[in-house]
Motif scaffolding. Structure first.
Motif, PDB file in Angstrom:
ATOM      1  N   LEU A 174       0.862  -1.180   0.000  1.00 44.32           N
ATOM      2  CA  LEU A 174       0.000   0.000   0.000  1.00 44.32           C
ATOM      3  C   LEU A 174       0.899   1.230   0.000  1.00 44.32           C
ATOM      4  CD1 LEU A 174      -2.695   1.509   0.288  1.00 44.32           C
ATOM      5  CD2 LEU A 174      -2.479   1.215   2.755  1.00 44.32           C
ATOM      6  N   ALA A 175       0.851   1.983  -1.095  1.00 38.25           N
ATOM      7  CA  ALA A 175       1.643   3.217  -1.192  1.00 38.25           C
ATOM      8  C   ALA A 175       0.841   4.351  -0.564  1.00 38.25           C
ATOM      9  CB  ALA A 175       1.952   3.526  -2.645  1.00 38.25           C
ATOM     10  N   LEU A 176       1.473   5.092   0.344  1.00 34.60           N
ATOM     11  CA  LEU A 176       0.824   6.233   0.985  1.00 34.60           C
ATOM     12  C   LEU A 176       1.143   7.498   0.194  1.00 34.60           C
ATOM     13  CD1 LEU A 176       1.666   5.455   4.729  1.00 34.60           C
ATOM     14  CD2 LEU A 176      -0.308   4.718   3.399  1.00 34.60           C
ATOM     15  N   GLN A 201      10.672  15.516   2.751  1.00 30.41           N
ATOM     16  CA  GLN A 201       9.660  15.016   1.820  1.00 30.41           C
ATOM     17  C   GLN A 201       9.884  13.513   1.714  1.00 30.41           C
ATOM     18  OE1 GLN A 201       9.825  16.375  -2.271  1.00 30.41           O
ATOM     19  NE2 GLN A 201       7.585  16.308  -2.372  1.00 30.41           N
ATOM     20  N   LEU A 202       8.828  12.742   1.990  1.00 31.39           N
ATOM     21  CA  LEU A 202       8.983  11.302   2.166  1.00 31.39           C
ATOM     22  C   LEU A 202       7.826  10.561   1.507  1.00 31.39           C
ATOM     23  CD1 LEU A 202      10.629   9.127   3.763  1.00 31.39           C
ATOM     24  CD2 LEU A 202       9.108   9.562   5.668  1.00 31.39           C
ATOM     25  N   ASP A 203       8.155   9.533   0.726  1.00 27.92           N
ATOM     26  CA  ASP A 203       7.156   8.610   0.177  1.00 27.92           C
ATOM     27  C   ASP A 203       7.348   7.274   0.877  1.00 27.92           C
ATOM     28  OD1 ASP A 203       5.862  10.261  -1.715  1.00 27.92           O
ATOM     29  OD2 ASP A 203       7.511   9.991  -3.122  1.00 27.92           O
ATOM     30  N   ILE A 204       6.249   6.740   1.385  1.00 30.89           N
ATOM     31  CA  ILE A 204       6.281   5.502   2.160  1.00 30.89           C
ATOM     32  C   ILE A 204       5.359   4.481   1.499  1.00 30.89           C
ATOM     33  CG2 ILE A 204       5.717   4.428   4.376  1.00 30.89           C
ATOM     34  CD1 ILE A 204       6.180   7.190   5.659  1.00 30.89           C
ATOM     35  N   PHE A 212      10.810   2.998   2.227  1.00 36.32           N
ATOM     36  CA  PHE A 212      10.923   4.380   1.764  1.00 36.32           C
ATOM     37  C   PHE A 212      11.126   4.329   0.255  1.00 36.32           C
ATOM     38  CE2 PHE A 212      12.934   5.030   6.115  1.00 36.32           C
ATOM     39  CZ  PHE A 212      11.759   5.477   6.682  1.00 36.32           C
ATOM     40  N   THR A 213      10.233   4.984  -0.487  1.00 43.43           N
ATOM     41  CA  THR A 213      10.400   5.037  -1.937  1.00 43.43           C
ATOM     42  C   THR A 213      10.938   6.389  -2.388  1.00 43.43           C
ATOM     43  OG1 THR A 213       8.065   5.582  -2.174  1.00 43.43           O
ATOM     44  CG2 THR A 213       8.674   3.277  -2.379  1.00 43.43           C
ATOM     45  N   SER A 214      10.941   7.358  -1.481  1.00 38.30           N
ATOM     46  CA  SER A 214      11.558   8.647  -1.731  1.00 38.30           C
ATOM     47  C   SER A 214      11.878   9.256  -0.367  1.00 38.30           C
ATOM     48  CB  SER A 214      10.601   9.560  -2.505  1.00 38.30           C
ATOM     49  OG  SER A 214      11.129  10.855  -2.609  1.00 38.30           O
TER      50      SER A 214
END
Length: 158
Positions: free
Chosen positions: A61-63, A78-81, A152-154
């Motif tokens: 599940l990408a948030l 700035q964070l992509d989880i 972490f994707t970003s």
């Protein structure tokens, strides 16, 4: 005229019992082969049971992106989880309570200083903290979420 009477009284020649034994033997062999075939195809081989060695398909599940001011006041994160969860039911539960999830994570992330997020060990610690926040039950006395991993994707600090 006595001769025709004699020929009528003579018994017919007996049929050989050899044919009867052959037929009974063939019938026994066919029934045995049929029974063995039925046993072979209907036996329980465990095919209906899940294999313990079969790999489980991951569910993710990408948030939405998180952007927060860090504690120094001059930098932001700035964070992509992406969460790895146990199953689709977990995704549905998290989506249903997404405002709560985002609030928890925004509070956690905005409490950090930039120097607490630089090393790989710091990122592992943050992963564990995010995991703890998301696993918390959404309802009082509720069950915790089944989150397997936080990815972490970003990850950008400016």
């Amino acid at each position: 005229m006595a001769e025709p009477a004699e020929s009528a009284e003579t018994p017919a020649p007996k049929k050989s019992k050899k044919k009867l034994f052959v037929l009974v033997g063939a019938l026994v062999i066919l029934l045995g082969a049929g029974g063995a075939g039925a046993w072979y195809f209907t036996r329980d081989t465990g095919a209906g049971k899940p294999e313990a060695a079969a790999p489980k398909v991951p569910v993710f599940l990408a948030l939405d992106t998180f952007t927060v001011n860090l504690q120094d006041g001059e930098q932001y994160l700035q964070l992509d989880i992406t969460l790895q969860v146990a199953d689709q039911a977990q995704i549905d539960a998290i989506k249903l309570h997404m405002p709560r999830v985002r609030s928890r994570l925004l509070s956690l992330l905005s409490s950090k200083h930039p120097d607490e997020l630089m090393s790989p060990e710091d990122k592992k610690k943050l992963t564990a903290e995010i995991l703890a926040q998301v696993k918390q039950p959404f309802e009082p006395k509720g069950k915790p979420q089944q989150i397997e991993d936080v990815l972490f994707t970003s990850f950008v600090i400016q």
